[in-house]
Motif scaffolding. Structure first.
Motif, PDB file in Angstrom:
ATOM      1  N   ALA A  37       7.170   2.994 -11.260  1.00 32.00           N
ATOM      2  CA  ALA A  37       6.591   1.762 -10.718  1.00 32.00           C
ATOM      3  C   ALA A  37       7.108   1.508  -9.305  1.00 32.00           C
ATOM      4  CB  ALA A  37       6.908   0.576 -11.621  1.00 32.00           C
ATOM      5  N   ALA A  38       8.409   1.748  -9.110  1.00 29.57           N
ATOM      6  CA  ALA A  38       8.994   1.545  -7.785  1.00 29.57           C
ATOM      7  C   ALA A  38       8.434   2.555  -6.793  1.00 29.57           C
ATOM      8  CB  ALA A  38      10.509   1.664  -7.864  1.00 29.57           C
ATOM      9  N   LEU A  39       8.225   3.785  -7.282  1.00 27.16           N
ATOM     10  CA  LEU A  39       7.664   4.828  -6.417  1.00 27.16           C
ATOM     11  C   LEU A  39       6.249   4.441  -6.006  1.00 27.16           C
ATOM     12  CD1 LEU A  39       8.438   7.665  -5.316  1.00 27.16           C
ATOM     13  CD2 LEU A  39       7.172   8.611  -7.231  1.00 27.16           C
ATOM     14  N   GLN A  40       5.503   3.901  -6.971  1.00 33.13           N
ATOM     15  CA  GLN A  40       4.141   3.444  -6.685  1.00 33.13           C
ATOM     16  C   GLN A  40       4.148   2.330  -5.649  1.00 33.13           C
ATOM     17  OE1 GLN A  40       1.042   4.117  -8.140  1.00 33.13           O
ATOM     18  NE2 GLN A  40      -0.020   2.525  -7.075  1.00 33.13           N
ATOM     19  N   GLN A  41       5.090   1.406  -5.833  1.00 35.64           N
ATOM     20  CA  GLN A  41       5.212   0.273  -4.908  1.00 35.64           C
ATOM     21  C   GLN A  41       5.516   0.774  -3.496  1.00 35.64           C
ATOM     22  OE1 GLN A  41       8.511  -2.462  -5.566  1.00 35.64           O
ATOM     23  NE2 GLN A  41       7.104  -4.183  -5.768  1.00 35.64           N
TER      24      GLN A  41
END
Lengths: 332, 323
Positions: free
Chosen positions: B240-244
């Motif tokens: 999720a953080a990578l996506q963000q």
């Protein structure tokens, strides 16, 4: 592939429907909308929010479009080009664009002190551009004589491929092709090139083809009562007839009256407006005749003065002169 | 704010004593939307998450340090031709401000790491000793240079710029600590490069001054340095953080850079990329460089850069398209 400039993230997410046409052509914005999702921003801003900080002092009054002046220039896009006029001739000005990214200054970027514009800037001598006067939008400031002379000195040295004349007045020199500031310069060249494209020139004039169009559009934007404006001049229905193109501006509307009217519409007294006024005045002078004095001082009994059509040169001179006076009156 | 309001605000801005409430409201709206709509990952927030308090903090600090204090608000008003244009530029200014603030907070860390490098690495030797750490003079090991640099800031800056690109690390998805400004390899390249370019002895003060000029990090206050800043633990990053982060990268890219990236990922020849993007090959190549730098800035190492690049591309591909 032609993509218009992307809207801000906030505008895109809060109102994607308003950017439907852009979204059709922009993968970047479609990806952001998919990933972040459209939503109401729900930002409630209290009415009359307090002003938190006092600003630094303002700038000098509107300068003429002459060497040493700093003006903004328009293109078809959402941003103005801010530039310092180096020279002017034949309806064009040579401009050194300004940038506020002063940390990327090189030896041919001359520093402009913060006190002049309200923010530190640099004049990109290496990125000079020729622009038609019609694209000039608004005068912002005027350089002190010393700094204006310095820019001219730099421009002359650049043209002759000499070294920068006053190193301390500019950024650190570029010593290597690996210098990342060269990448910034490539970006800046491209940014400035948008202001010299055919689209930019067309857009500058096409936004208001005639003075009548401009006045009409402005009335709508400001929701001004036409009857009120129509009564501001002695000439009856001047506004209606101006829009129709049937008003002889030069003959029917004195300089002061037109200046008052255009000021009431909050139009900027710049080269573009001057051009439109001159065009409208010139159109009204079509077909005008002048009486020509007899060649001989002695009049013959029964002779009549020769009447001839006004030459194009004469019409142009009168119209240009009239427009210039209107703009001067607006500025005073 | 409408285009007409922008025009009115611009006219009165130079004469008014205080900020127009409409302008203040618009700037607040820009901050709110940018933070809540995912302009930057949560890790950039003061407490790991954007909320009303951090929004207020950001707005006031941005106004005081950059917009009013730095004069940038006047620049925005001068350059904006429309209200939409104003918001776009304001958003870019806000992003740069937040990223710069993070980088500047690393300036103190950089002093200690540079000192450590000079004292511990065999490729450097002490040329002149001094009572204060920052006044000691250093040179490459084996060099016979003895003269300490006595030139100007311009010479220091020119030499620093001539060393080429350095990747300033901002954030990486799997970080458990605050990222360093420069990797150890880049830091060594910077210091050795500076010494080689100038052919002098440099003190730590002078090296830090060069870094300040080159990377716009802000001045290191030597008197305040007491201890090494502790490393701060962040939440463990996941997909999720990578996506963000990927979305933040995309938000920082231009539309043309997006097209260049995907064509490059598809191994298209530069000539074809340039033609498709209606630009020269040199420009297309520059865009490739800029995208590469952007990906690296958001990654700690090559492995992370690869993962982030893949996530960015995946986010850009549309239904029916194959990577």
């Amino acid at each position: 592939m032609t993509i218009t400039a992307c809207p801000s993230l906030g505008d895109l997410i809060a109102a994607p429907d308003s950017h439907a046409e852009h979204l059709d052509n922009c993968r970047r914005c479609r990806a952001l909308l998919r990933g972040l999702g459209a939503r109401n921003d729900g930002v409630e801003v209290p009415a009359g929010a307090a002003a938190p900080v006092k600003r630094p002092p303002g700038r000098r009054a509107t300068p003429e479009l002459e060497p040493g002046a700093i003006w903004s220039f328009a293109s078809a896009g959402d941003e103005y080009l801010i530039g310092c006029v180096l020279s002017k001739s034949n309806g064009s000005v040579r401009v050194a664009p300004l940038s506020d990214e002063v940390q990327l200054a090189t030896g041919w970027d001359v520093f402009i002190q913060r006190e002049l514009l309200g923010y530190p800037a640099m004049a990109q001598i290496w990125n000079q551009v020729e622009l038609p006067e019609e694209q000039a939008e608004r005068g912002l400031a005027i350089l002190a004589t010393g700094l204006s002379d310095l820019l001219q000195h730099f421009a002359a040295a650049f043209a002759e491929r000499y070294e920068p004349p006053e190193p301390r007045a500019a950024g650190a020199p570029v010593l290597s092709k690996a210098d990342p500031r060269l990448l910034f310069q490539a970006e800046e060249r491209e940014r400035v090139a948008e202001f010299t494209s055919a689209d930019a020139k067309a857009a500058a004039v096409a936004t208001a083809v005639t003075l009548g169009d401009l006045v009409s559009t402005r009335c709508k934007e400001l929701a001004v009562e036409r009857t009120v404006l129509n009564e501001l001049a002695d000439e009856k229905r001047w506004l209606d007839r101006l829009e129709e193109g049937s008003l002889d501006l030069y003959a029917r509307l004195p300089v002061a009256a037109l200046a008052r009217l255009l000021t009431a519409l909050r139009l900027s007294p710049g080269p573009q407006l001057e051009h439109l006024v001159a065009k409208a005045a010139g159109a009204g002078l079509e077909g005008e005749r002048v009486r020509q004095a007899p060649v001989l001082a002695r009049r013959r009994l029964g002779s009549r003065r020769q009447v001839r059509r006004m030459s194009e040169q004469e019409r142009e001179t009168m119209a240009t002169d009239y427009a210039r006076k209107v703009i001067e009156a607006m500025r005073s | 704010m409408t285009d007409n309001e922008l025009e009115e605000i611009r006219e009165v801005f130079e004469e008014a004593e205080d900020l127009d409430p409409r302008l203040h409201a618009e700037l607040r709206r820009v901050v709110s939307r940018f933070l809540y709509f995912g302009g930057l990952p949560d890790s950039y927030a003061p407490h790991g998450r954007w909320d009303a308090d951090s929004e207020e903090e950001v707005l006031h600090a941005w106004l005081a340090k950059r917009l009013i204090g730095g004069g940038k608000l006047q620049a925005l008003l001068d350059k904006a031709r429309s209200a939409g244009g104003f918001r776009s530029m304001a958003e870019r200014s806000l992003r740069q401000y937040l990223l710069n603030e993070r980088e500047r907070s690393q300036a103190q860390n950089l002093f200690w790491r540079t000192r450590e490098l000079l004292e511990a690495d065999d490729d450097f030797e002490l040329a002149h000793d001094a009572k204060r750490v920052q006044d000691r003079g250093w040179r490459p090991r084996g060099s016979t240079t003895n003269g300490v640099f006595e030139g100007s800031d311009e010479e220091l800056a020119a030499a620093a710029w001539s060393l080429g690109d350095f990747t300033i690390i901002r954030f990486h998805a799997s970080a458990k600590k605050l990222a360093h400004v420069l990797s150890i390899a880049d830091l060594k390249r910077f210091v050795l490069g500076l010494l080689g370019a100038l052919e002098v002895v440099l003190t730590l003060t002078q090296v830090m001054r060069a870094a300040e000029l080159r990377f716009d990090l802000g001045q290191v206050q030597f008197e305040e340095l007491e201890t090494v800043q502790d490393e701060v633990a962040l939440d463990v990053a996941d997909q999720a953080a990578l996506q963000q982060t990927a979305l933040a990268v995309i938000a920082e890219m231009t539309a043309r850079q997006v097209e260049v990236l995907l064509d490059t990922a598809a191994d298209e020849p530069l000539k074809d990329i340039a033609e498709r993007c209606s630009c020269s090959q040199a420009t297309a190549h520059n865009e490739q460089r800029r995208v590469g730098e952007l990906i690296k800035r958001y990654s700690a190492d090559g492995e992370e850069a690869e993962a982030l690049l893949k996530m960015v591309c995946d986010s850009l591909y549309e239904e029916g398209e194959t990577p």
